[in-house]
Design an enzyme around this catalytic site. Sequence first.
Site, short mmCIF file in Angstrom:
data_model
loop_
_atom_site.label_atom_id
_atom_site.label_comp_id
_atom_site.label_asym_id
_atom_site.label_seq_id
_atom_site.Cartn_x
_atom_site.Cartn_y
_atom_site.Cartn_z
CG HIS A 27 -3.19 -39.45 11.02
ND1 HIS A 27 -2.33 -38.97 10.06
CD2 HIS A 27 -2.85 -38.82 12.17
CE1 HIS A 27 -1.50 -38.09 10.60
NE2 HIS A 27 -1.80 -37.98 11.89
CG HIS A 258 -4.46 -39.49 16.24
ND1 HIS A 258 -5.44 -38.68 15.74
CD2 HIS A 258 -3.28 -38.88 15.94
CE1 HIS A 258 -4.88 -37.63 15.16
NE2 HIS A 258 -3.58 -37.72 15.28
CD GLU A 407 -9.24 -9.73 13.07
OE1 GLU A 407 -9.35 -10.74 13.80
OE2 GLU A 407 -9.42 -8.57 13.48
CG HIS A 469 -3.35 -0.74 16.30
ND1 HIS A 469 -3.28 -1.26 17.57
CD2 HIS A 469 -4.67 -0.73 15.96
CE1 HIS A 469 -4.50 -1.53 18.00
NE2 HIS A 469 -5.36 -1.23 17.04
C1 LIG Z 1 -3.92 -26.39 13.78
C2 LIG Z 1 -3.41 -27.76 14.07
N1 LIG Z 1 -2.81 -28.01 15.23
C3 LIG Z 1 -2.31 -29.23 15.49
C4 LIG Z 1 -2.41 -30.23 14.59
C5 LIG Z 1 -1.79 -31.60 14.85
N2 LIG Z 1 -2.89 -32.56 15.05
C6 LIG Z 1 -3.28 -33.39 14.10
S1 LIG Z 1 -4.64 -34.27 14.54
C7 LIG Z 1 -4.67 -33.55 16.05
C8 LIG Z 1 -5.76 -33.81 17.05
C9 LIG Z 1 -6.35 -35.13 16.93
O1 LIG Z 1 -7.54 -35.21 17.62
P1 LIG Z 1 -8.93 -35.28 16.87
O2 LIG Z 1 -9.16 -34.03 16.15
O3 LIG Z 1 -9.92 -35.67 17.87
O4 LIG Z 1 -8.73 -36.41 15.80
P2 LIG Z 1 -8.83 -37.99 16.04
O5 LIG Z 1 -7.81 -38.31 17.09
O6 LIG Z 1 -10.20 -38.27 16.49
O7 LIG Z 1 -8.49 -38.57 14.72
C10 LIG Z 1 -3.62 -32.66 16.20
C11 LIG Z 1 -3.36 -31.89 17.43
C12 LIG Z 1 -3.05 -29.93 13.36
N3 LIG Z 1 -3.17 -30.83 12.40
N4 LIG Z 1 -3.56 -28.71 13.16
#
Ligand SMILES: Cc1ncc(C[n+]2csc(CCOP(=O)(O)OP(=O)(O)O)c2C)c(N)n1
Length: 660
Positions: A27, A258, A407, A469
Amino acid sequence: MIPVFKDLVNAIRFLSIDAVQKANSGHPGLPMGMADVATVLFKYYLRFNPKNPSWINRDRFVLSAGHGSMLLYSLLYLTGYKSVSIKDIQNFRQLDSICAGHPEYEKNSGIETTTGPLGQGLANAVGMAVAEEIMKKKFGTNLINHKTYVIASDGDFMEGISHEVMSLAGHLKLKNLIVLFDNNKISIDGATSLSVSDNYKKRFESYGWNFQEVNGHNEKQVSKAIKKSLNSKKPNLISCKTIIGYGSPNKSGKASSHGSPLGEKEIELVRKKLKWKYEPFKIPKEILNEWRKIGDRGVLEEEKWNKIFKKKNKKIKEELSRIVNNRLPENFDKLLEKQKEKFFNLKSNIATRQGSADVLEEITKNLPELVGGSADLSGSNNTKTNHSKILKPANFNGNYIHYGVREHGMAGIMNGMALHGGIIPYGGTFLIFLDYCKPSLRLSALMGLRVVYIFSHDSIGLGEDGPTHQPIEHLAHLRAIPNLNVFRPADTIETLECWEIALKSSTNPSVIALSRQKIPFVTETFTKKNMSNLGGYELKKTNFNPEITLIASGSEVQIAIDALNKLKEININSKVVSMPCQELFDKQSKEYKEKVIEQNSKKISIEASSIFGWEKYVGSQGSSLGMKSFGKSAPYKEIYEDLNLTSDSVVMIAKKMLGK
Ligand SMILES: Cc1ncc(C[n+]2csc(CCOP(=O)(O)OP(=O)(O)O)c2C)c(N)n1
């Protein structure tokens, strides 16, 4: 060449994009976008010592947006951590490289926590900030007084856990927490406007946080905002408006930067645009030296701290090093031994959640590093004792946290406290709500943290609250997680033993599953030895050559004992094995295991839970009595009868097995 700020920043950008390109995965967008902010933080504010990454009073830095891992690895390499070399960066995402796809916690490496599942780092940081405040109260501001910084992304704030932990952090007024929000308005699917229209200022301010917004590519603005945060009375969020993939002519500001390599051609264009004329992975000496000077500053910081530490009295010094090095107090074993004897003499027929309360009553008095809590079920989980002192907003003189109905937040915060060091966290909820905190529990295991999960109401035995539960698949689920001990004690003695093991397990978390309902005392003989440490052991037998081995855990051990007595009446010899912890039993020698679970006998397992996983003990000729459906809402004894989880059923199965 005299390096300027922009050269330091670009060193991060190019290490990151070249490493991602070489790995052909990763990334680049986040490190390119947040390089300015990170440089301001490390250059002007962060107190850390690359020569001793474990210095207890260092500022913590958490990259919650773990996908941007190259940002962290670049910073660690540039500032001079031994843990990350240029070779490691070249091996980004390759087998056994410390530069893993997402940051993986490693003690003494500068990687403070494992991140990747979004939102978790934020929760850990809240835990670290709580731990800092608690320890500051104990040891004084001149020994413990540091900040916890976080870089978090859009995705971190979309996750539910962010709401839980930020709300609690605001309530507690965790003023030493500073979150730098990579507000680039881009996530994987495209613009965040596809799915979010939160008013961040209002959202965070309503939690009780300070909110500032700056241009994340403007050194002065970022620096001024961090400086302002240092003296705040509340947690701080600095929204840094950034451009994802900054510097890339065709991909900046777009989701395409990204999560995939920019490509050779595009990288060439970035080199031109940012006027970076150096080969991949070559950081000019002058720039590297400038970064190393930033790292060296920390050596002096720690030296200053060491002088203060040396002047402290012996008691304080010993206590701080004891808890930081995970050593329990010297008299601890004696205390438990005494309590065990008391429990054996009392032979109380009580719920194991009550037994756990009795254990806790003693250990909360004698273990100052223990910090408990519950997700709004203190009275049901029996986690609060007469020695529990509640943490209040801006008052951290305590050892108990009312987490509220949060939780997931609780588990992520407990991880953060354990990572900070000097604290053993335990927290309670119902076993069923494992579903609400499992992502963080999994990370406790992955990171090898000493976190104790108290999960009461551990079966259909909770009765009237009904199937919503009553946990069914939860024990099987937990047992499938590596590096986690799942305990289900059968009486007060086993409960004490399980607590002892959990507190002494400094490289893995523990779950202690406890009954809501009263259960009989089953321990036959007193021994100082911790029998639960064997995972499973012979509790009772009617003959040296039992035809049937009954294996049970927790509240069902009594059913096994009843069945043994009934079998004896019809001249069938059997034995009862109590199995409080499968993971520990599996670690015993083959001889021991074969001695406990008689190879020549027929085997029956009994547990008011999914039978999934018990095959490994009962074998293909054996039988497992357990739950194959959801539970029911009724008084618990009636549910056991209705679902045939009874000693009579065991007798019937045994007879059938033996052809009698
Ligand atoms: C709990 C979770 N769900 C999904 C992902 C997969 N994932 C990695 S980065 C991302 C989102 C990217 O958006 P952002 O947080 O804005 O990061 P940027 O594009 O700015 O680097 C997702 C959905 C993850 N890492 N963790």
